[in-house]
Design an enzyme around this catalytic site. Structure first.
Site, short mmCIF file in Angstrom:
data_model
loop_
_atom_site.label_atom_id
_atom_site.label_comp_id
_atom_site.label_asym_id
_atom_site.label_seq_id
_atom_site.Cartn_x
_atom_site.Cartn_y
_atom_site.Cartn_z
N ARG A 72 0.80 -1.23 0.00
CA ARG A 72 0.00 0.00 0.00
C ARG A 72 0.84 1.28 0.00
O ARG A 72 0.30 2.37 -0.07
CB ARG A 72 -0.96 -0.01 1.19
N ARG A 94 5.74 7.20 -6.53
CA ARG A 94 5.27 8.21 -7.48
C ARG A 94 6.43 8.84 -8.24
O ARG A 94 7.44 9.19 -7.63
CB ARG A 94 4.58 9.35 -6.73
N ARG A 146 -0.54 -5.98 18.24
CA ARG A 146 0.71 -5.22 18.33
C ARG A 146 0.34 -3.95 19.07
O ARG A 146 -0.75 -3.42 18.92
CB ARG A 146 1.23 -4.78 16.95
N ARG A 189 9.23 6.35 15.19
CA ARG A 189 8.89 7.70 14.73
C ARG A 189 8.99 8.68 15.89
O ARG A 189 8.85 8.29 17.05
CB ARG A 189 7.44 7.76 14.23
N GLU A 230 7.89 6.97 19.45
CA GLU A 230 7.02 5.78 19.38
C GLU A 230 7.87 4.52 19.34
O GLU A 230 8.75 4.39 18.50
CB GLU A 230 6.16 5.83 18.11
N TYR A 245 -8.14 -3.91 11.28
CA TYR A 245 -7.52 -2.59 11.26
C TYR A 245 -8.36 -1.65 10.42
O TYR A 245 -8.49 -1.82 9.21
CB TYR A 245 -6.07 -2.60 10.75
N ASP A 287 -9.15 2.49 9.55
CA ASP A 287 -8.89 3.91 9.72
C ASP A 287 -10.15 4.56 10.27
O ASP A 287 -11.22 3.95 10.29
CB ASP A 287 -8.48 4.53 8.39
P1 FAD Z 1 -11.35 2.96 19.92
O1 FAD Z 1 -11.02 4.35 19.55
O2 FAD Z 1 -10.26 2.06 20.35
O3 FAD Z 1 -12.47 3.02 21.07
C1 FAD Z 1 -12.87 1.90 21.81
C2 FAD Z 1 -13.22 2.39 23.21
O4 FAD Z 1 -13.84 1.31 23.92
C3 FAD Z 1 -12.03 2.80 24.04
O5 FAD Z 1 -12.19 4.10 24.52
C4 FAD Z 1 -11.99 1.78 25.18
O6 FAD Z 1 -11.54 2.34 26.40
C5 FAD Z 1 -13.44 1.39 25.26
N1 FAD Z 1 -13.65 0.07 25.88
C6 FAD Z 1 -13.05 -1.09 25.55
N2 FAD Z 1 -13.45 -2.07 26.38
C7 FAD Z 1 -14.32 -1.50 27.25
C8 FAD Z 1 -15.07 -2.00 28.36
N3 FAD Z 1 -14.96 -3.27 28.76
N4 FAD Z 1 -15.87 -1.14 29.05
C9 FAD Z 1 -15.95 0.16 28.68
N5 FAD Z 1 -15.26 0.67 27.66
C10 FAD Z 1 -14.45 -0.14 26.95
N6 FAD Z 1 -6.85 6.10 11.72
C11 FAD Z 1 -6.78 7.08 10.78
O7 FAD Z 1 -7.74 7.28 10.01
N7 FAD Z 1 -5.66 7.86 10.68
C12 FAD Z 1 -4.59 7.72 11.50
O8 FAD Z 1 -3.60 8.47 11.39
C13 FAD Z 1 -4.64 6.70 12.50
N8 FAD Z 1 -3.61 6.51 13.34
C14 FAD Z 1 -3.68 5.52 14.27
C15 FAD Z 1 -2.59 5.33 15.15
C16 FAD Z 1 -2.64 4.32 16.09
C17 FAD Z 1 -1.48 4.11 17.03
C18 FAD Z 1 -3.78 3.48 16.17
C19 FAD Z 1 -3.85 2.37 17.16
C20 FAD Z 1 -4.85 3.66 15.33
C21 FAD Z 1 -4.82 4.69 14.36
N9 FAD Z 1 -5.90 4.91 13.52
C22 FAD Z 1 -5.82 5.91 12.57
C23 FAD Z 1 -7.13 4.10 13.63
C24 FAD Z 1 -8.16 4.75 14.58
O9 FAD Z 1 -7.62 4.86 15.87
C25 FAD Z 1 -9.43 3.90 14.63
O10 FAD Z 1 -9.99 3.80 13.35
C26 FAD Z 1 -10.51 4.42 15.58
O11 FAD Z 1 -9.99 4.90 16.78
C27 FAD Z 1 -11.44 3.29 15.87
O12 FAD Z 1 -12.47 3.69 16.73
P2 FAD Z 1 -13.17 2.63 17.66
O13 FAD Z 1 -14.32 3.34 18.28
O14 FAD Z 1 -13.42 1.40 16.89
O15 FAD Z 1 -12.08 2.19 18.73
N1 UDP Z 2 7.23 1.63 5.98
C1 UDP Z 2 8.60 1.67 5.80
N2 UDP Z 2 9.26 2.85 5.99
C2 UDP Z 2 8.61 3.99 6.36
C3 UDP Z 2 7.22 3.94 6.52
C4 UDP Z 2 6.55 2.74 6.33
O1 UDP Z 2 9.21 0.66 5.49
O2 UDP Z 2 9.27 5.02 6.54
C5 UDP Z 2 6.57 0.32 5.78
C6 UDP Z 2 6.43 -0.47 7.07
O3 UDP Z 2 6.61 -1.83 6.76
C7 UDP Z 2 5.01 -0.23 7.47
C8 UDP Z 2 4.31 -0.15 6.12
O4 UDP Z 2 5.26 0.49 5.28
O5 UDP Z 2 4.50 -1.28 8.24
C9 UDP Z 2 3.02 0.65 6.14
O6 UDP Z 2 3.30 1.94 6.64
P1 UDP Z 2 2.18 2.97 7.00
O7 UDP Z 2 2.82 4.19 7.55
O8 UDP Z 2 1.26 3.11 5.86
O9 UDP Z 2 1.37 2.17 8.10
P2 UDP Z 2 1.08 2.40 9.61
O10 UDP Z 2 2.39 2.55 10.29
O11 UDP Z 2 0.21 3.62 9.69
O12 UDP Z 2 0.37 1.14 9.94
#
Ligand code: FAD
Ligand code: UDP
Length: 373
Positions: free
Chosen positions: A176, A180, A254, A285, A310, A358, A360
């Site tokens: 993914r 470019r 993870r 990062r 991170e 997973y 977004d």
């Molecule tokens: P969550 O936001 O995880 O909410 C679930 C909630 O349920 C939590 O608050 C938790 O405390 C609660 N819960 C769980 N169990 C219980 C329980 N037993 N009782 C009461 N409450 C409970 N998406 C993007 O589009 N762009 C990004 O740049 C991006 N970056 C990310 C970076 C990271 C490190 C991670 C992990 C995800 C990222 N995402 C990103 C994805 C994004 O976080 C999710 O799509 C979104 O948060 C999902 O919402 P959710 O409501 O499913 O889950």
């Molecule tokens: N990746 C990499 N170098 C970078 C950024 C990303 O090799 O500088 C690779 C890495 O394997 C990563 C994948 O590309 O798991 C997807 O990266 P992206 O940032 O899209 O995913 P995220 O970290 O948000 O899951």
């Protein structure tokens, strides 16, 4: 007083579902076990900067309906994600584009020259496959961009991120990443992207306006056996295996741990995201949070800055479950739990944790809108 819905989790799934249900005249109670609302998009205010406590979140989508929906609640800013890679102090633009190629090879200046160089580098890897598909991430990356980019920008970063050798990782992870032959550092191909003006908490506040909420409230401690007494239906957004008492075994995740600190300078690294792509640094990062919301000279209005390193970490029970692990065991186990979920009467399972998928942010919102109809 009985609710139409008890919603477990106040992340984007739970909050969007609650918003839509309220609009349809339904009464909801939203609970979260954390001390605050918003799930993973929650931001903490430090030195006037919105710190993405559970990982940096950049909203991006090509779905106009979702974009209009979130913008109707809070306008979004013009943030465009343009991460920079630092390989042993050499700096490269990401994703792989003409800027990266010109930085990597001093004799490459045009798209044709870049294509020819990558072609030359790919050839060896493609020939070694003897016509078969790439079987692992290393083969896939070498066939996509060749040796120089693989070694400086992919190999060690990926090993840090996934805690495994690139030869042991599936090829699709790298597919993914855009390649470019234009000068374009925008990490995403989507039509729309940005950060809510005023931060993600504003978006959550708007979604949950006028809805009853309880924080520090764990479903399993307070409602597991009694929820039917308080609500007609349950919306569950927590981990799916936990809902079923880990009956079939635990799913793996993870996770990421963050080391966050205040730096006494207005501009620490000049960009929101710097990827450290060599093993020289133990983190993957460094995020400088103010750059998500302050642009140009605005950066200097705030004299300090907050940065987070991170560290990709193996998950153990008790840690935050962040990324589903896409291997055979976990996919099969998740599927068994999903089958059990289908049979649960009056319960809707939604979001990243309850679907073990997973997602977004935009697809989570899209799904919650659909299921709330
Ligand atoms: P969550 O936001 O995880 O909410 C679930 C909630 O349920 C939590 O608050 C938790 O405390 C609660 N819960 C769980 N169990 C219980 C329980 N037993 N009782 C009461 N409450 C409970 N998406 C993007 O589009 N762009 C990004 O740049 C991006 N970056 C990310 C970076 C990271 C490190 C991670 C992990 C995800 C990222 N995402 C990103 C994805 C994004 O976080 C999710 O799509 C979104 O948060 C999902 O919402 P959710 O409501 O499913 O889950
Ligand atoms: N990746 C990499 N170098 C970078 C950024 C990303 O090799 O500088 C690779 C890495 O394997 C990563 C994948 O590309 O798991 C997807 O990266 P992206 O940032 O899209 O995913 P995220 O970290 O948000 O899951």
């Amino acid at each position: 007083m009985k609710y139409d819905y008890l919603i477990v989790g106040s992340g984007l799934f739970g909050a969007t579902f609650a918003y839509r249900a309220k609009q349809a005249g339904k009464k909801c109670l939203v609970i979260d076990k954390r001390p605050q609302l918003g799930g993973n998009v929650y931001c903490e205010d430090t030195e006037g900067i919105h710190v993405h406590k559970y990982g940096a979140h950049i909203f991006h989508t090509s779905n106009k309906e979702v974009w209009d929906f979130v913008n109707s609640l809070v306008p979004f800013n013009r943030y465009t994600n343009c991460p920079v890679a630092n390989y042993k102090s050499e700096l490269y633009n990401l994703p792989f584009n003409m800027n990266t190629f010109c930085q990597m090879w001093s004799d490459v200046r045009t798209p044709d020259e870049a294509k020819a160089r990558i072609e030359e580098q790919r050839r060896e890897a493609v020939e070694a496959l003897h016509g078969r598909e790439p079987q692992n991430l290393e083969e896939q990356a070498l066939c996509l961009v060749g040796k120089d980019i693989y070694e400086k920008l992919i190999k060690e970063y990926t090993e840090k991120q996934w805690g495994r050798d690139c030869k042991e990782l599936p090829a699709f992870i790298i597919k993914r990443l855009p390649v470019r032959f234009i000068f374009d550092n925008n990490y995403f191909n989507d039509l729309y992207q940005g950060i809510p003006i005023g931060g993600y908490n504003k978006l959550i506040e708007k979604l949950l306006e006028g809805i009853e909420t309880k924080t520090d409230c764990d479903f399993f401690a307070e409602y597991k056996d009694s929820w039917r007494e308080v609500a007609d239906k349950l919306v569950y957004t927590g981990p799916i295996d936990e809902y079923f008492g880990y009956r079939l075994g635990r799913l793996d995740w993870r996770t990421v741990s963050f080391k966050t600190r205040i730096e006494d300078t207005p501009n620490y690294q000049g960009n929101a995201v710097i990827n450290y792509t060599s093993h020289e640094k133990p983190y993957t990062r460094v995020i400088e949070h103010k750059h998500f919301e302050l642009f140009g000279e605005e950066v200097y209005k705030c004299p300090k800055t907050v940065v987070s390193e991170e560290y990709s970490t193996e998950y153990k029970p008790g840690m935050e479950p962040y990324y589903p692990v896409n291997d055979e065991r976990n996919n099969a186990l998740a599927e068994q739990y999903r089958e059990m979920a289908k049979k649960e009467k009056d319960v809707i399972f939604g979001g990243r944790l309850a679907e073990y998928k997973y997602y977004d942010m935009a697809p989570v919102i899209e799904k919650a809108i659909k299921l709330s109809l």
